[in-house]
Write an enzyme that holds these catalytic residues in place. Structure first.
Site, PDB file in Angstrom:
ATOM      1  N   ASN A  81       0.802  -1.219   0.000  1.00 58.56           N
ATOM      2  CA  ASN A  81       0.000   0.000   0.000  1.00 58.56           C
ATOM      3  C   ASN A  81       0.838   1.275   0.000  1.00 58.56           C
ATOM      4  OD1 ASN A  81      -1.608  -2.083   2.129  1.00 58.56           O
ATOM      5  ND2 ASN A  81      -2.662  -1.455   0.251  1.00 58.56           N
ATOM      6  N   ILE A  89       1.035   6.835  -0.637  1.00 57.11           N
ATOM      7  CA  ILE A  89       0.340   5.945   0.288  1.00 57.11           C
ATOM      8  C   ILE A  89      -1.092   5.741  -0.175  1.00 57.11           C
ATOM      9  CG2 ILE A  89      -0.417   5.653   2.687  1.00 57.11           C
ATOM     10  CD1 ILE A  89       1.870   7.801   3.319  1.00 57.11           C
ATOM     11  N   CYS A  90      -1.526   4.496  -0.202  1.00 49.93           N
ATOM     12  CA  CYS A  90      -2.907   4.171  -0.514  1.00 49.93           C
ATOM     13  C   CYS A  90      -3.614   3.856   0.810  1.00 49.93           C
ATOM     14  CB  CYS A  90      -2.976   2.970  -1.465  1.00 49.93           C
ATOM     15  SG  CYS A  90      -4.661   2.593  -1.976  1.00 49.93           S
ATOM     16  N   LEU A  91      -4.290   4.866   1.345  1.00 46.68           N
ATOM     17  CA  LEU A  91      -5.005   4.726   2.614  1.00 46.68           C
ATOM     18  C   LEU A  91      -6.240   5.611   2.533  1.00 46.68           C
ATOM     19  CD1 LEU A  91      -4.987   3.529   5.505  1.00 46.68           C
ATOM     20  CD2 LEU A  91      -3.719   5.562   6.224  1.00 46.68           C
TER      21      LEU A  91
END
Length: 129
Positions: A81, A89-91
């Site tokens: 992620n 960042i993949c959040l």
């Protein structure tokens, strides 16, 4: 930047600096600018990241807290992620699920939790996933 935003950012900075917990997250302002921080988080115990210290670049937008902070890892991290190329960042809370009720400290704690629980079904880095 609106005065209310700056007041809140200063308050959040003071709170994160004064926290007397063992969370493993901290932050410093960059070049005396409250809109640019460097956050650090300790790698969570029981994970491959344990013992590491990870630096996150944080840029706070003018409409904060109504817009999420822009965060990227400065430290290279091998994680599905987190982009191994640029630290993106993949959040969800850093995008569409951001809420003004969240703080920069809770965002850092969420990044630390992400290190514990990768989500390969929603990768930022397909090669790692």
């Amino acid at each position: 930047m609106a005065m209310n935003s700056l007041v809140r950012i200063k308050k959040e900075y003071r709170e994160i600096r004064e926290a007397n917990d063992n969370s493993g997250v901290s932050a410093e302002i960059v070049n005396d600018s409250y809109t640019h921080w460097k956050g650090t988080l300790k790698g969570p115990d029981g994970t491959p990241y344990a013992g590491g210290v990870f630096v996150v670049n944080i840029v706070i937008p003018p409409n904060y807290p109504f817009e999420p902070p822009q965060m990227r890892f400065d430290t290279k991290v091998w994680h599905p992620n987190i982009s191994s190329q640029n630290g993106a960042i993949c959040l969800d809370i850093l995008k569409k699920e951001w809420s003004p009720a969240l703080t920069l400290r809770t965002a850092l704690l969420s990044l630390q939790a992400l290190l514990c629980c990768p989500n390969p079904d929603d990768p930022q880095d397909a090669q790692v996933a």
